[in-house]
Design a protein around this motif. Sequence first.
Motif, PDB file in Angstrom:
ATOM      1  N   LEU A 299       0.434  -1.516   0.074  1.00  0.00           N
ATOM      2  CA  LEU A 299       0.046  -0.174  -0.123  1.00  0.00           C
ATOM      3  C   LEU A 299       0.745   1.217  -0.088  1.00  0.00           C
ATOM      4  O   LEU A 299       0.681   2.376  -0.720  1.00  0.00           O
ATOM      5  CB  LEU A 299      -0.583   0.552   1.050  1.00  0.00           C
ATOM      6  N   TRP A 300       2.551   1.246   0.578  1.00  0.00           N
ATOM      7  CA  TRP A 300       2.522   2.749   0.888  1.00  0.00           C
ATOM      8  C   TRP A 300       4.141   2.552  -0.502  1.00  0.00           C
ATOM      9  O   TRP A 300       4.153   4.423  -0.270  1.00  0.00           O
ATOM     10  CB  TRP A 300       3.496   2.009   2.120  1.00  0.00           C
ATOM     11  N   LEU A 301       4.383   1.864  -0.798  1.00  0.00           N
ATOM     12  CA  LEU A 301       5.910   1.899  -1.557  1.00  0.00           C
ATOM     13  C   LEU A 301       5.503   2.522  -3.027  1.00  0.00           C
ATOM     14  O   LEU A 301       6.011   3.576  -2.908  1.00  0.00           O
ATOM     15  CB  LEU A 301       5.829   0.697  -2.083  1.00  0.00           C
ATOM     16  N   PRO A 302       4.102   2.601  -3.352  1.00  0.00           N
ATOM     17  CA  PRO A 302       4.045   3.395  -4.694  1.00  0.00           C
ATOM     18  C   PRO A 302       4.431   5.193  -4.392  1.00  0.00           C
ATOM     19  O   PRO A 302       4.788   5.936  -4.777  1.00  0.00           O
ATOM     20  CB  PRO A 302       2.430   3.114  -5.223  1.00  0.00           C
ATOM     21  N   GLY A 303       3.555   5.171  -3.200  1.00  0.00           N
ATOM     22  CA  GLY A 303       3.597   6.944  -2.714  1.00  0.00           C
ATOM     23  C   GLY A 303       5.067   7.206  -2.287  1.00  0.00           C
ATOM     24  O   GLY A 303       5.958   8.128  -2.812  1.00  0.00           O
ATOM     25  N   TYR A 304       5.624   5.968  -1.514  1.00  0.00           N
ATOM     26  CA  TYR A 304       7.306   6.633  -1.607  1.00  0.00           C
ATOM     27  C   TYR A 304       8.195   6.749  -2.357  1.00  0.00           C
ATOM     28  O   TYR A 304       8.347   7.505  -2.115  1.00  0.00           O
ATOM     29  CB  TYR A 304       7.190   5.100   0.013  1.00  0.00           C
ATOM     30  N   LEU A 305       8.083   5.746  -3.251  1.00  0.00           N
ATOM     31  CA  LEU A 305       8.671   5.649  -5.029  1.00  0.00           C
ATOM     32  C   LEU A 305       8.672   7.060  -5.357  1.00  0.00           C
ATOM     33  O   LEU A 305       9.219   8.170  -5.838  1.00  0.00           O
ATOM     34  CB  LEU A 305       8.778   5.023  -5.635  1.00  0.00           C
ATOM     35  N   ALA A 306       6.727   7.944  -5.069  1.00  0.00           N
ATOM     36  CA  ALA A 306       6.388   8.796  -5.515  1.00  0.00           C
ATOM     37  C   ALA A 306       7.868  10.102  -5.174  1.00  0.00           C
ATOM     38  O   ALA A 306       8.293  10.852  -5.486  1.00  0.00           O
ATOM     39  CB  ALA A 306       5.627   9.107  -5.998  1.00  0.00           C
ATOM     40  N   ALA A 307       7.615   9.872  -3.579  1.00  0.00           N
ATOM     41  CA  ALA A 307       8.064  10.958  -2.884  1.00  0.00           C
ATOM     42  C   ALA A 307       9.668  10.595  -3.183  1.00  0.00           C
ATOM     43  O   ALA A 307      10.799  12.373  -3.596  1.00  0.00           O
ATOM     44  CB  ALA A 307       7.191  10.745  -1.702  1.00  0.00           C
ATOM     45  N   GLN A 308       9.799  10.042  -2.524  1.00  0.00           N
ATOM     46  CA  GLN A 308      11.507   9.994  -2.141  1.00  0.00           C
ATOM     47  C   GLN A 308      12.528  10.204  -3.620  1.00  0.00           C
ATOM     48  O   GLN A 308      13.341  10.535  -3.635  1.00  0.00           O
ATOM     49  CB  GLN A 308      12.052   8.600  -2.122  1.00  0.00           C
ATOM     50  N   TYR A 309      11.635  10.030  -5.540  1.00  0.00           N
ATOM     51  CA  TYR A 309      12.682   9.626  -5.701  1.00  0.00           C
ATOM     52  C   TYR A 309      12.184  10.370  -6.962  1.00  0.00           C
ATOM     53  O   TYR A 309      12.177  10.948  -8.317  1.00  0.00           O
ATOM     54  CB  TYR A 309      13.056   8.087  -6.701  1.00  0.00           C
ATOM     55  N   ALA A 310      11.167  11.247  -6.827  1.00  0.00           N
ATOM     56  CA  ALA A 310      10.392  12.119  -7.257  1.00  0.00           C
ATOM     57  C   ALA A 310       9.893  11.735  -9.030  1.00  0.00           C
ATOM     58  O   ALA A 310       9.948  12.150 -10.081  1.00  0.00           O
ATOM     59  CB  ALA A 310      11.422  13.536  -7.961  1.00  0.00           C
ATOM     60  N   LEU A 311       9.012  10.366  -8.642  1.00  0.00           N
ATOM     61  CA  LEU A 311       8.857   9.911  -9.875  1.00  0.00           C
ATOM     62  C   LEU A 311       8.012  10.040 -10.006  1.00  0.00           C
ATOM     63  O   LEU A 311       6.560  10.523  -9.396  1.00  0.00           O
ATOM     64  CB  LEU A 311       8.831   8.261  -9.916  1.00  0.00           C
ATOM     65  N   PRO A 312       6.814  10.457 -11.580  1.00  0.00           N
ATOM     66  CA  PRO A 312       5.293   9.789 -12.097  1.00  0.00           C
ATOM     67  C   PRO A 312       4.926   9.089 -10.749  1.00  0.00           C
ATOM     68  O   PRO A 312       5.465   7.888 -11.120  1.00  0.00           O
ATOM     69  CB  PRO A 312       5.514   9.875 -13.395  1.00  0.00           C
ATOM     70  N   LEU A 313       2.991   8.895 -11.031  1.00  0.00           N
ATOM     71  CA  LEU A 313       2.418   7.902 -10.493  1.00  0.00           C
ATOM     72  C   LEU A 313       2.592   6.746 -10.641  1.00  0.00           C
ATOM     73  O   LEU A 313       2.809   5.386 -10.289  1.00  0.00           O
ATOM     74  CB  LEU A 313       1.369   8.429  -9.951  1.00  0.00           C
ATOM     75  N   LYS A 314       2.225   6.468 -12.217  1.00  0.00           N
ATOM     76  CA  LYS A 314       2.723   5.896 -13.092  1.00  0.00           C
ATOM     77  C   LYS A 314       3.640   4.861 -12.875  1.00  0.00           C
ATOM     78  O   LYS A 314       3.720   3.754 -12.571  1.00  0.00           O
ATOM     79  CB  LYS A 314       2.378   5.810 -14.514  1.00  0.00           C
TER      80      LYS A 314
ATOM     81  N   PHE B 192       4.625   4.612   9.259  1.00  0.00           N
ATOM     82  CA  PHE B 192       5.372   5.339   8.056  1.00  0.00           C
ATOM     83  C   PHE B 192       4.657   6.892   8.431  1.00  0.00           C
ATOM     84  O   PHE B 192       5.679   7.879   8.159  1.00  0.00           O
ATOM     85  CB  PHE B 192       4.570   4.920   6.860  1.00  0.00           C
ATOM     86  N   VAL B 193       3.681   7.313   8.647  1.00  0.00           N
ATOM     87  CA  VAL B 193       3.013   8.469   8.644  1.00  0.00           C
ATOM     88  C   VAL B 193       4.245   8.837   9.947  1.00  0.00           C
ATOM     89  O   VAL B 193       4.112  10.459   9.620  1.00  0.00           O
ATOM     90  CB  VAL B 193       1.304   9.108   8.738  1.00  0.00           C
ATOM     91  N   LEU B 194       3.693   8.481  11.584  1.00  0.00           N
ATOM     92  CA  LEU B 194       4.701   9.039  12.065  1.00  0.00           C
ATOM     93  C   LEU B 194       6.400   9.060  11.984  1.00  0.00           C
ATOM     94  O   LEU B 194       6.660  10.577  12.997  1.00  0.00           O
ATOM     95  CB  LEU B 194       4.951   8.180  13.363  1.00  0.00           C
ATOM     96  N   GLY B 195       7.018   8.729  10.883  1.00  0.00           N
ATOM     97  CA  GLY B 195       8.532   8.907  10.772  1.00  0.00           C
ATOM     98  C   GLY B 195       8.049  10.029   9.547  1.00  0.00           C
ATOM     99  O   GLY B 195       8.800  10.717   8.827  1.00  0.00           O
TER     100      GLY B 195
ATOM    101  N   GLY C 199      10.419  13.152  10.481  1.00  0.00           N
ATOM    102  CA  GLY C 199      11.203  13.853   9.656  1.00  0.00           C
ATOM    103  C   GLY C 199      11.710  12.905   9.115  1.00  0.00           C
ATOM    104  O   GLY C 199      13.168  13.544   8.383  1.00  0.00           O
ATOM    105  N   ILE C 200      11.781  11.577   8.906  1.00  0.00           N
ATOM    106  CA  ILE C 200      12.599  10.535   8.165  1.00  0.00           C
ATOM    107  C   ILE C 200      11.512   9.818   7.563  1.00  0.00           C
ATOM    108  O   ILE C 200      10.956   9.160   7.840  1.00  0.00           O
ATOM    109  CB  ILE C 200      13.582   9.998   9.222  1.00  0.00           C
ATOM    110  N   ARG C 201      12.336   9.784   5.880  1.00  0.00           N
ATOM    111  CA  ARG C 201      11.042   9.375   5.319  1.00  0.00           C
ATOM    112  C   ARG C 201      10.540   7.630   5.658  1.00  0.00           C
ATOM    113  O   ARG C 201      10.425   6.981   5.056  1.00  0.00           O
ATOM    114  CB  ARG C 201      11.662   9.413   3.939  1.00  0.00           C
TER     115      ARG C 201
END
Length: 439
Positions: free
Chosen positions: A246-261, A387-390, A395-397
């Motif tokens: 559930l979490w990885l698509p949003g994490y990857l998009a934010a961490q590596y500045a990727l488009p959602l697709k 995960f949101v707590l972090g 402040g650490i993703r």
Amino acid sequence: MQPVQAPVLGPQVDYRSLVVVLLSPLAFALVFASWTIFAVLGVELKRVLLFGEVQFAVLLAMPMLTGALAALPMALLARRVGGRRVMIGSLLLICPLLWAIAYSDVYLEFLLAGAGLGLGAGSLAAGLVYVASLCPRRHAGLALGLYGAGMLGAGLTYFLLPLVSQAYGWPMAPKLFLLPVLLVALLLWIFAEDAPRMPHAPLDSLAEPDGARSESPSWYWLPPPAVCRLALYYSFFYGAFVALALWLPGYLAAQYALPLKQAALWALAFTLPVGIGQIVGGALADRRDFRDLRWWVSACVMVCLFLLSYPDFTMQIHGVHGDIALRFSMPLGGFTALLAVMGMAMGIGKGSLMCLLYRDHGDDMARSGGLALALGGLFAAVLPLMFVLGNEWIGIRTAGFMFLYAALAVCMLLMLWDGARTRSSPLTRHSSQPPSQAD
């Protein structure tokens, strides 16, 4: 000399077994795909409807929470009325909820629809009981591994939802699953048959024959300690996979500045190895006792989590000839490689542990399997908030991986304590001496 309990017997391979083994994973995949809708769709909804991070985490966790609460009761209901009926009912139940998501426009409506989707766990738990009751004993691990590989339904969501959402808008995305869900329910109704009723320990019996001690229905809900321990070990791998899916698509998009697709496609590097590993783990567990395998699997997952937990950092060292600056940033290729290795290890652990549950407690798969899914669902429901707590408060993703590392360490300590207690038991030492009683 008291004989060791014989392994549970299963039917031979026949038409009915093959139908169940083929259709049940499809039902599992579709239910799990509907749960992970918000993993991809929620990222877009958060942007359009201005969801906060905590609201997004609760939305991800809601199907897991209601699914965990429904797993054990639905598994027991499947034992009473038949797994096929419960599976069909659960599949039909999520259809109007998928339709409702397409016409929701406020957060509460999405939240209630997500909670309703969690009731699809009845199909997962009932399918587990159904497969366990019909699968051949010699290939029980393989059959249960194939069933558990239905978690690859997350990959279906990753691949299709961004395309549909981009082409037709996000309201069309949940409708995409309606026809396949209805089709699988129809195939189960036409081709599958109800499993034979178990002749022992009926759910509605209040007393056993020959003057045996009566068992009240309330006590029936409490599994033996051995079942609880195996279910607890399984719950980490199941819950961690669900939460990360559930979490990885949003994490990857934010961490590596990727488009959602693109982020969703990169997340397949985790989900695909988990499904393959579950089949491999179940097949290997058919050939030998893989109780010790959980140590190697847990150690592999712990190493991967340790490496994934490192955030990007810069270190300055005051050297003899000047300052030396060290920078670390996990590249996308290295991140996905670690995810693939960890996913394969998690899959092998899940497949082998479910086979152990069947071999040791297959005569009561409703309680043992239902409890494993319930504990895993509760763990998965807690993780998005961690995960949101972090992200928001610490402040650490990568704090989510740190929490998983700590949870696995606790789980391994419990396994170590359980192993030491079992070896020190006089009854265990006495029963393990004769070669004929080896497991």
